[in-house]
Structures are given as C-alpha cells and as structure tokens.
Design a protein around this motif. Structure first.
Motif, PDB file in Angstrom:
ATOM      1  N   UNK A  57       0.859  -1.214  -0.062  1.00  0.00           N
ATOM      2  CA  UNK A  57      -0.018   0.060  -0.037  1.00  0.00           C
ATOM      3  C   UNK A  57       0.906   1.222   0.032  1.00  0.00           C
ATOM      4  N   UNK A  58       0.609   2.374  -0.938  1.00  0.00           N
ATOM      5  CA  UNK A  58       1.167   3.643  -0.918  1.00  0.00           C
ATOM      6  C   UNK A  58       0.559   4.495  -0.036  1.00  0.00           C
ATOM      7  N   UNK A  59       1.146   5.313   0.903  1.00  0.00           N
ATOM      8  CA  UNK A  59       0.537   6.413   1.352  1.00  0.00           C
ATOM      9  C   UNK A  59      -0.290   7.412   0.443  1.00  0.00           C
ATOM     10  N   UNK A  60      -1.080   7.980   0.600  1.00  0.00           N
ATOM     11  CA  UNK A  60      -1.872   8.928  -0.158  1.00  0.00           C
ATOM     12  C   UNK A  60      -2.114  10.323   0.636  1.00  0.00           C
ATOM     13  N   UNK A  61      -2.792  10.300   1.688  1.00  0.00           N
ATOM     14  CA  UNK A  61      -3.275  11.467   2.312  1.00  0.00           C
ATOM     15  C   UNK A  61      -3.041  11.243   3.833  1.00  0.00           C
ATOM     16  N   UNK A  62      -2.558  12.370   4.353  1.00  0.00           N
ATOM     17  CA  UNK A  62      -2.490  12.536   5.692  1.00  0.00           C
ATOM     18  C   UNK A  62      -3.571  13.580   6.069  1.00  0.00           C
ATOM     19  N   UNK A  63      -4.548  13.419   6.542  1.00  0.00           N
ATOM     20  CA  UNK A  63      -5.532  14.595   6.972  1.00  0.00           C
ATOM     21  C   UNK A  63      -5.376  15.190   8.211  1.00  0.00           C
ATOM     22  N   UNK A  64      -5.483  16.470   8.173  1.00  0.00           N
ATOM     23  CA  UNK A  64      -5.610  17.227   9.471  1.00  0.00           C
ATOM     24  C   UNK A  64      -7.044  16.891   9.874  1.00  0.00           C
ATOM     25  N   UNK A  65      -7.317  16.791  11.428  1.00  0.00           N
ATOM     26  CA  UNK A  65      -8.587  16.577  11.669  1.00  0.00           C
ATOM     27  C   UNK A  65      -9.490  17.342  11.278  1.00  0.00           C
ATOM     28  N   UNK A  66     -10.876  16.989  10.770  1.00  0.00           N
ATOM     29  CA  UNK A  66     -11.866  17.736  10.591  1.00  0.00           C
ATOM     30  C   UNK A  66     -12.478  18.375  11.956  1.00  0.00           C
ATOM     31  N   UNK A  67     -12.997  19.546  12.150  1.00  0.00           N
ATOM     32  CA  UNK A  67     -13.332  20.152  13.674  1.00  0.00           C
ATOM     33  C   UNK A  67     -14.828  19.658  13.637  1.00  0.00           C
ATOM     34  N   UNK A  68     -14.965  18.249  14.036  1.00  0.00           N
ATOM     35  CA  UNK A  68     -16.019  17.757  14.199  1.00  0.00           C
ATOM     36  C   UNK A  68     -16.419  17.792  15.629  1.00  0.00           C
ATOM     37  N   UNK A  69     -17.474  18.056  16.342  1.00  0.00           N
ATOM     38  CA  UNK A  69     -17.960  18.040  17.684  1.00  0.00           C
ATOM     39  C   UNK A  69     -17.653  16.749  18.179  1.00  0.00           C
ATOM     40  N   UNK A  70     -17.104  16.777  19.379  1.00  0.00           N
ATOM     41  CA  UNK A  70     -16.655  15.510  19.961  1.00  0.00           C
ATOM     42  C   UNK A  70     -15.558  14.920  19.805  1.00  0.00           C
ATOM     43  N   UNK A  71     -14.488  15.639  19.065  1.00  0.00           N
ATOM     44  CA  UNK A  71     -13.233  15.208  18.655  1.00  0.00           C
ATOM     45  C   UNK A  71     -12.097  16.153  18.954  1.00  0.00           C
ATOM     46  N   UNK A  72     -12.561  17.326  19.648  1.00  0.00           N
ATOM     47  CA  UNK A  72     -11.321  18.358  19.922  1.00  0.00           C
ATOM     48  C   UNK A  72     -10.113  17.832  20.770  1.00  0.00           C
ATOM     49  N   UNK A  73     -10.219  16.550  21.189  1.00  0.00           N
ATOM     50  CA  UNK A  73      -9.175  16.161  22.072  1.00  0.00           C
ATOM     51  C   UNK A  73      -8.274  15.308  21.087  1.00  0.00           C
TER      52      UNK A  73
END
Ligand SMILES: *Cc1c(COP(=O)(O)O)cnc(C)c1O
Ligand code: SF4
Length: 327
Positions: free
Chosen positions: A270-286
């Motif tokens: 498998x090749x790496x494609x994207x590393x996403x910055x966290x989407x600011x979804x409620x409940x995931x701030x930590x």
C-alpha cells in the motif's frame, strides 16, 4: 440467508463498554464516561481489531481510536456537527459533488468500527445516503453529468454492503460511458480483514473499469498478518491500493510512528496517499493537532523517507475546489 464469515464477525463486534474494558483488562472506572459518550455515538469494534491492542494499556493507540471518553461530551469552540459542509454539497440524495471530475456516493451509514474522531459522526445517514431505494436518483445524477470521470464509493463504509448489492451498484456505475475509474474508500480491510473474501475479489477482478481502493489506517499496529494477507489479495485484483490517515493526538502524532506506518504499509503493498488534518467535528477536539505542529511532523518525515512514502498533508476547507495541501 446463510451469513458469510465476515458478516458473522461484523455481527459479533463489541458494543458494550464494560465488555471492552473486561476483555482488555482495563479499570472499570472508565465505564461510566464510556457509556455516556457511547450514548451519542455508539461504541463498535470488531474482535479481531481489539486483539491487536495491548491488554492493560489505557493509552494503546488503537484503543484511543475507539474508546468513548468524557472529553467527547465537552463542547469546544469551532468544533461543529457538519465540519466540511457535506450537507450543502449534496447534489442528489447520497451524492456529494464538490470537486471537478469526481463524485462521491454515500452508499451506507454503516461501518465495522466506530472511530471517535469520525467527521461524519453526526451525519444524518438515515435521510442522506443512497440506499437501494435512492440509487435511481444518484445514478441518474451521475449519468446526466458527463464531466464525472470517477465515482467514489464512500459512506460509512461501502464494504458494509453485501457482495450482491455491491456488485449490482458497481455494474450500474460501470454501465455509464463517461465514468473511467471507480474508487472505493474503506476501512474494512484494516479493521475486518475477513471482508476481503473470494467473492469480493472476483467482483473487483472482473470489473469493466480500473478500481482504486483507498484504505484508512492510522497506526502500524493496525496491520497484523491477517490484514497483510487481505491487502495483498486486494492489491492483486485492482489498479492501485492507497492509504489515507488522520493525524490524531496521542495516536500517530510523532514522526517515528508515521514513518513506521509508511514502512509497514509499503510492506503490505500500500502507498500512502493523504494525511488529513482532523476535521473540526464536535466531540473530537481532544484529537486535534495544530497546523504548525503538523507541518513540522511532515518535514521530519520527509527527511527520513523516500518521497513516495510521504503522504500529502491536507485539510478540507468548505467550498474549496480540492483538498487543500499544507506545505
Ligand atoms: C475527498 C473527497 C473527494 C476525493 O478527493 P481526491 O483529492 O480526488 O482524493 C471527492 N469528493 C468529495 C466530496 C471528497 O470529500
Ligand atoms: S470507518 Fe470511516 S466513516 Fe466509519 S466511523 Fe471510521 S472514520 Fe468514520
């Protein structure tokens, strides 16, 4: 109908916080918070994935992705229920058409695992996915727009569909002349490798269009021997096998873990494609990692790996014509 092995494994997933804590030999004191947070977004974890966690370690990087915590219930400024504007981008029931040439189909709301940081954890799937009764509208939309050259099956997890329904959907998409490629975004080969069964492989191998599969793996410990085998089989039947990850605080926010992830993925084909910055979804701030820190991590990664093993660091901005690279 006789359930296949993967459907049995899916049905046997752990959903009770107390059972999870018992199996992993963790303190029962974690249970009330886990139950409270699970009431908003249920706990769900396949037993095979659980087996890759270290017993007695409350900081295990796989556990952290699935264990409901009290932090999820604390409102945080800027963290919202629809962080990437999916509801505005809905072009037809279950079709997200944000980018030129590519349309994304929300095929189902179901997943084999519930990731606590999921950007669609509040998504109203029951109204907005292209279930069987809505495929007609979604397919009409894809057929009518000849600029759509790639269809992305997403969700939820599109491999939650049984092989029969998946095959039917793929066939109907494959019959549209202007579609050149099919892409499948799925976490199941990682969390439920049983899903990569002979019938699925046959369906992919015999498909009219080239298929790209993008799996979702965040930590090298997620890839054990069974996952490696499943990925190898998958790769043999498709045009390209890629990975996307989310950058997560105290899961993979250090360069040696990320380097280990790229190396392990490569060994599994498998090749790496994207590393996403966290989407600011409620409940995931930590889980959030600051942008400057993310850039520094990528710099460190670039300094120790070949370019093709360095994922693109991106974030999704509402209304942008593509994912936005952070360089
Ligand atoms: C991320 C995404 C895609 C895929 O973008 P690529 O850069 O081609 O990987 C397509 N449609 C939507 C709605 C997306 O969110
Ligand atoms: S598998 Fe993907 S869609 Fe499903 S909960 Fe995890 S991140 Fe969300």
């Amino acid at each position: 109908m006789h359930a296949s092995a993967w459907q049995a494994a899916l049905a046997a997933a752990v959903r009770d916080p107390l059972e999870l804590l018992t199996l992993l030999e963790l303190p029962r004191e974690l249970a009330p918070a886990a139950s409270a947070a699970a009431a908003q977004f249920p706990l769900r974890v396949p037993r095979g994935y659980l087996a890759r966690m270290e017993k007695g370690n409350p900081h295990d990087p796989l556990l952290r992705q699935i264990l409901p915590l009290s932090e999820e219930l604390r409102p945080q400024r800027g963290f919202v229920t629809d962080p990437v504007g999916d509801l505005d981008a809905m072009a037809a029931t279950g079709v997200l058409h944000k980018y030129h040439g590519r349309a994304l189909l929300v095929t189902t709301g179901a997943c084999a695992v519930h990731c606590r940081y999921c950007f669609r954890r509040h998504f109203p799937y029951s109204e907005a996915h292209a279930g069987t009764e809505h495929w007609t509208a979604a397919l009409d939309y894809l057929r009518a727009d000849t600029s759509i050259h790639e269809v992305i099956l997403s969700g939820g997890d599109p491999l939650s569909l049984g092989n029969g329904r998946l095959h039917e959907l793929m066939t109907r998409i494959g019959a549209i002349d202007h579609v050149r490629r099919l892409r499948i975004h799925t976490r199941q080969p990682i969390v439920l490798p049983e899903r990569v069964d002979a019938e699925l492989l046959r369906c992919l191998r015999n498909y009219r269009l080239p298929v790209v599969v993008v799996v979702h793996c965040n930590h090298p410990n997620e890839i054990d021997a069974a996952v490696c085998t499943a990925l190898g089989e998958l790769r043999g039947c498709i045009a390209s096998l890629l990975n996307q990850s989310v950058l997560l605080r105290r899961v993979n926010d250090d360069s040696s873990t990320l380097a280990g992830l790229s190396e392990t993925l490569f060994r599994a084909g498998v090749l790496p494609y994207y590393l996403h910055l966290l989407d600011p979804v409620a409940g995931a701030g930590h889980f959030a990692v600051a942008e400057a820190e993310a850039r520094a991590l990528l710099g460190a990664l670039r300094a120790r790996l070949p370019g093709y093993l360095v994922p693109q660091l991106v974030r999704e901005r509402r209304g942008a014509p593509s994912k936005t690279p952070l360089v």
